[in-house]
Enzyme design. Structure first.
Site, PDB file in Angstrom:
ATOM      1  N   TYR A 195       0.850  -1.212   0.000  1.00  0.00           N
ATOM      2  CA  TYR A 195       0.000   0.000   0.000  1.00  0.00           C
ATOM      3  C   TYR A 195       0.878   1.253   0.000  1.00  0.00           C
ATOM      4  O   TYR A 195       0.686   2.172  -0.797  1.00  0.00           O
ATOM      5  CB  TYR A 195      -0.939  -0.006   1.207  1.00  0.00           C
ATOM      6  CG  TYR A 195      -1.741   1.263   1.319  1.00  0.00           C
ATOM      7  CD1 TYR A 195      -2.757   1.540   0.406  1.00  0.00           C
ATOM      8  CD2 TYR A 195      -1.481   2.218   2.311  1.00  0.00           C
ATOM      9  CE1 TYR A 195      -3.491   2.717   0.475  1.00  0.00           C
ATOM     10  CE2 TYR A 195      -2.206   3.394   2.393  1.00  0.00           C
ATOM     11  CZ  TYR A 195      -3.213   3.640   1.480  1.00  0.00           C
ATOM     12  OH  TYR A 195      -3.925   4.806   1.544  1.00  0.00           O
ATOM     13  N   LYS A 218       1.303   4.331  -2.852  1.00  0.00           N
ATOM     14  CA  LYS A 218       1.075   5.757  -2.603  1.00  0.00           C
ATOM     15  C   LYS A 218       2.330   6.590  -2.884  1.00  0.00           C
ATOM     16  O   LYS A 218       2.227   7.755  -3.262  1.00  0.00           O
ATOM     17  CB  LYS A 218       0.555   5.962  -1.174  1.00  0.00           C
ATOM     18  CG  LYS A 218      -0.838   5.358  -0.961  1.00  0.00           C
ATOM     19  CD  LYS A 218      -1.878   5.972  -1.906  1.00  0.00           C
ATOM     20  CE  LYS A 218      -3.268   5.413  -1.738  1.00  0.00           C
ATOM     21  NZ  LYS A 218      -4.282   6.060  -2.589  1.00  0.00           N
ATOM     22  N   VAL A 231      -7.779   9.095   8.252  1.00  0.00           N
ATOM     23  CA  VAL A 231      -9.021   9.862   8.114  1.00  0.00           C
ATOM     24  C   VAL A 231     -10.177   8.950   8.515  1.00  0.00           C
ATOM     25  O   VAL A 231     -10.154   7.743   8.240  1.00  0.00           O
ATOM     26  CB  VAL A 231      -9.224  10.336   6.649  1.00  0.00           C
ATOM     27  CG1 VAL A 231     -10.413  11.294   6.560  1.00  0.00           C
ATOM     28  CG2 VAL A 231      -7.978  10.996   6.092  1.00  0.00           C
TER      29      VAL A 231
HETATM   30  N1  LIG Z   1      -8.899   7.025   5.312  1.00  0.00           N
HETATM   31  C1  LIG Z   1      -7.610   7.154   5.469  1.00  0.00           C
HETATM   32  O1  LIG Z   1      -7.079   7.055   6.591  1.00  0.00           O
HETATM   33  C2  LIG Z   1      -6.735   7.466   4.283  1.00  0.00           C
HETATM   34  C3  LIG Z   1      -5.463   8.014   4.534  1.00  0.00           C
HETATM   35  C4  LIG Z   1      -4.647   8.320   3.457  1.00  0.00           C
HETATM   36  C5  LIG Z   1      -5.087   8.102   2.162  1.00  0.00           C
HETATM   37  N2  LIG Z   1      -6.332   7.568   1.944  1.00  0.00           N
HETATM   38  C6  LIG Z   1      -6.745   7.333   0.559  1.00  0.00           C
HETATM   39  O2  LIG Z   1      -7.949   8.050   0.328  1.00  0.00           O
HETATM   40  C7  LIG Z   1      -8.664   7.434  -0.730  1.00  0.00           C
HETATM   41  C8  LIG Z   1     -10.114   7.296  -0.330  1.00  0.00           C
HETATM   42  O3  LIG Z   1     -10.205   6.425   0.754  1.00  0.00           O
HETATM   43  P1  LIG Z   1     -11.270   6.604   1.921  1.00  0.00           P
HETATM   44  O4  LIG Z   1     -10.535   6.918   3.147  1.00  0.00           O
HETATM   45  O5  LIG Z   1     -12.365   7.503   1.497  1.00  0.00           O
HETATM   46  O6  LIG Z   1     -11.747   5.080   2.052  1.00  0.00           O
HETATM   47  P2  LIG Z   1     -13.163   4.406   1.841  1.00  0.00           P
HETATM   48  O7  LIG Z   1     -14.174   5.078   2.693  1.00  0.00           O
HETATM   49  O8  LIG Z   1     -12.917   2.948   2.044  1.00  0.00           O
HETATM   50  O9  LIG Z   1     -13.501   4.692   0.315  1.00  0.00           O
HETATM   51  C9  LIG Z   1     -12.833   4.037  -0.740  1.00  0.00           C
HETATM   52  C10 LIG Z   1     -13.590   4.288  -2.029  1.00  0.00           C
HETATM   53  O10 LIG Z   1     -12.910   3.580  -3.086  1.00  0.00           O
HETATM   54  C11 LIG Z   1     -13.878   2.822  -3.810  1.00  0.00           C
HETATM   55  N3  LIG Z   1     -13.307   1.633  -4.391  1.00  0.00           N
HETATM   56  C12 LIG Z   1     -12.629   0.638  -3.756  1.00  0.00           C
HETATM   57  N4  LIG Z   1     -12.301  -0.330  -4.626  1.00  0.00           N
HETATM   58  C13 LIG Z   1     -12.790   0.049  -5.837  1.00  0.00           C
HETATM   59  C14 LIG Z   1     -12.788  -0.525  -7.128  1.00  0.00           C
HETATM   60  N5  LIG Z   1     -12.203  -1.721  -7.374  1.00  0.00           N
HETATM   61  N6  LIG Z   1     -13.392   0.134  -8.151  1.00  0.00           N
HETATM   62  C15 LIG Z   1     -13.982   1.330  -7.924  1.00  0.00           C
HETATM   63  N7  LIG Z   1     -14.009   1.935  -6.728  1.00  0.00           N
HETATM   64  C16 LIG Z   1     -13.422   1.296  -5.695  1.00  0.00           C
HETATM   65  C17 LIG Z   1     -14.932   2.454  -2.755  1.00  0.00           C
HETATM   66  O11 LIG Z   1     -16.182   2.207  -3.376  1.00  0.00           O
HETATM   67  P3  LIG Z   1     -16.850   0.753  -3.591  1.00  0.00           P
HETATM   68  O12 LIG Z   1     -16.473  -0.089  -2.405  1.00  0.00           O
HETATM   69  O13 LIG Z   1     -18.301   1.077  -3.677  1.00  0.00           O
HETATM   70  O14 LIG Z   1     -16.291   0.290  -4.880  1.00  0.00           O
HETATM   71  C18 LIG Z   1     -15.010   3.753  -1.963  1.00  0.00           C
HETATM   72  O15 LIG Z   1     -15.887   4.644  -2.586  1.00  0.00           O
HETATM   73  C19 LIG Z   1      -7.956   6.107  -1.018  1.00  0.00           C
HETATM   74  O16 LIG Z   1      -7.163   6.248  -2.165  1.00  0.00           O
HETATM   75  C20 LIG Z   1      -7.079   5.896   0.214  1.00  0.00           C
HETATM   76  O17 LIG Z   1      -5.934   5.150  -0.083  1.00  0.00           O
HETATM   77  C21 LIG Z   1      -7.168   7.262   2.985  1.00  0.00           C
END
Ligand SMILES: NC(=O)c1ccc[n+]([C@@H]2O[C@H](COP(=O)([O-])OP(=O)(O)OC[C@H]3O[C@@H](n4cnc5c(N)ncnc54)[C@H](OP(=O)(O)O)[C@@H]3O)[C@@H](O)[C@H]2O)c1
Length: 267
Positions: free
Chosen positions: A155, A159, A188
């Site tokens: 992961y 990134k 987050v």
């Molecule tokens: N939350 C954190 O702590 C954090 C920190 C740093 C970076 N990020 C990054 O922020 C971004 C958003 O994450 P989030 O925190 O909002 O997590 P989240 O709530 O789990 O949302 C992830 C999103 O990605 C979609 N997704 C996953 N697999 C997919 C696929 N195969 N095709 C299309 N869509 C897909 C999911 O939708 P479906 O399941 O409906 O497909 C969901 O809408 C990610 O890139 C993550 O790496 C998050």
């Protein structure tokens, strides 16, 4: 590329069914004039609920799996057919899996690379011809992009790719007036860790008082508001919160072995 007045102005947001993606759609709609916001994710139902909250721009719900070649092709065909002016591309869909590299399955690791790296790069390449001066590409990376992360190895590497790619692309596209920003949040409060930790690797009793306690995580609304404000200021990286900013700066100087020890102690 010249954008004529007749072309509709759109934003494309991947991962719009939850978390940061949902927030990006809501805040982009509030802040900018857009004819349509294209919402992409696998789950249609939460995107339908989100669409009801969008009042000014028309929501176009596109249920798709960005790990599927045919779904990506269908999306690219739709863009070519409709020829919109893409004001914003938010490459946000992504996931991570926590655990020792040898214990996570090959499929989990490959899907992380496929979604976080391949789909993001492919969409950026295919959609760029529909961007023009003033367009903005928002690539969601992570604070873990700044340092190798044991037990989050693949992961973190995906990134780092996103961060490096975004910065180089920002340099290349600046003369065309297209802005690229890498968003690098720390933890987050979204569904992210429910997915990341579904194997139970991160034990609650060890984790609760530490950074991964949901109550201590950043608010997705604030992370997105900062990202859009940084994009307007033409910054190439957006980092929400003082502590994450400090982390990003300090890991550039301390030996990576020390940083990795500190990171692995959190699990
Ligand atoms: N939350 C954190 O702590 C954090 C920190 C740093 C970076 N990020 C990054 O922020 C971004 C958003 O994450 P989030 O925190 O909002 O997590 P989240 O709530 O789990 O949302 C992830 C999103 O990605 C979609 N997704 C996953 N697999 C997919 C696929 N195969 N095709 C299309 N869509 C897909 C999911 O939708 P479906 O399941 O409906 O497909 C969901 O809408 C990610 O890139 C993550 O790496 C998050």
């Amino acid at each position: 590329m010249e954008i004529s007045k007749e072309r509709k102005k759109i934003a494309i947001v991947t991962g719009a069914s939850a978390g940061l993606g949902k927030e990006f759609a809501l805040q982009l709609e509030k802040k900018y004039f857009l004819d349509e916001i294209w919402l992409l994710a696998r789950r249609a139902e939460p995107m339908k609920q989100l669409a009801e909250k969008l009042q000014k721009a028309k929501a176009v719900i596109i249920p798709c799996d960005l790990n599927s070649d045919s779904d990506i092709r269908a999306l690219i065909d739709k863009i070519k057919r409709e020829n919109p002016a893409v004001s914003f591309l938010v490459n946000n869909a992504g996931f991570g899996k926590l655990g020792p590299f040898t214990e996570l399955t090959e499929q989990e690791q490959m899907q992380m690379i496929s979604l976080n790296v391949t789909a993001l790069t492919r969409l950026t390449h295919s959609i760029l011809p529909f961007c023009a001066s003033g367009s903005c590409i928002i690539q969601v990376a992570s604070s873990i992009a700044f340092c190798p992360a044991p037990f989050f190895a693949v992961y973190a590497a995906t990134k780092s790719f996103v961060l490096s790619f975004s910065r180089a692309l920002q340099f290349e596209l600046k003369p065309n007036g297209i802005h690229v920003i890498a968003v690098c949040p720390g933890p987050v409060n979204t569904e992210f860790f429910d997915v990341a930790n579904n194997s139970g690797f991160m034990k609650n009793d060890r984790v609760a008082p530490k950074t991964f306690n949901h109550a201590l995580m950043a608010d997705p609304q604030k992370v997105v508001a900062k990202a859009l404000s940084d994009a307007e200021k033409k910054r190439s990286i957006s980092i929400y919160s003082f502590s994450i900013n400090f982390f990003a700066r300090i890991v550039a100087f301390i030996p990576k072995s020390i940083a990795m020890k500190a990171i692995s102690n959190r699990y």
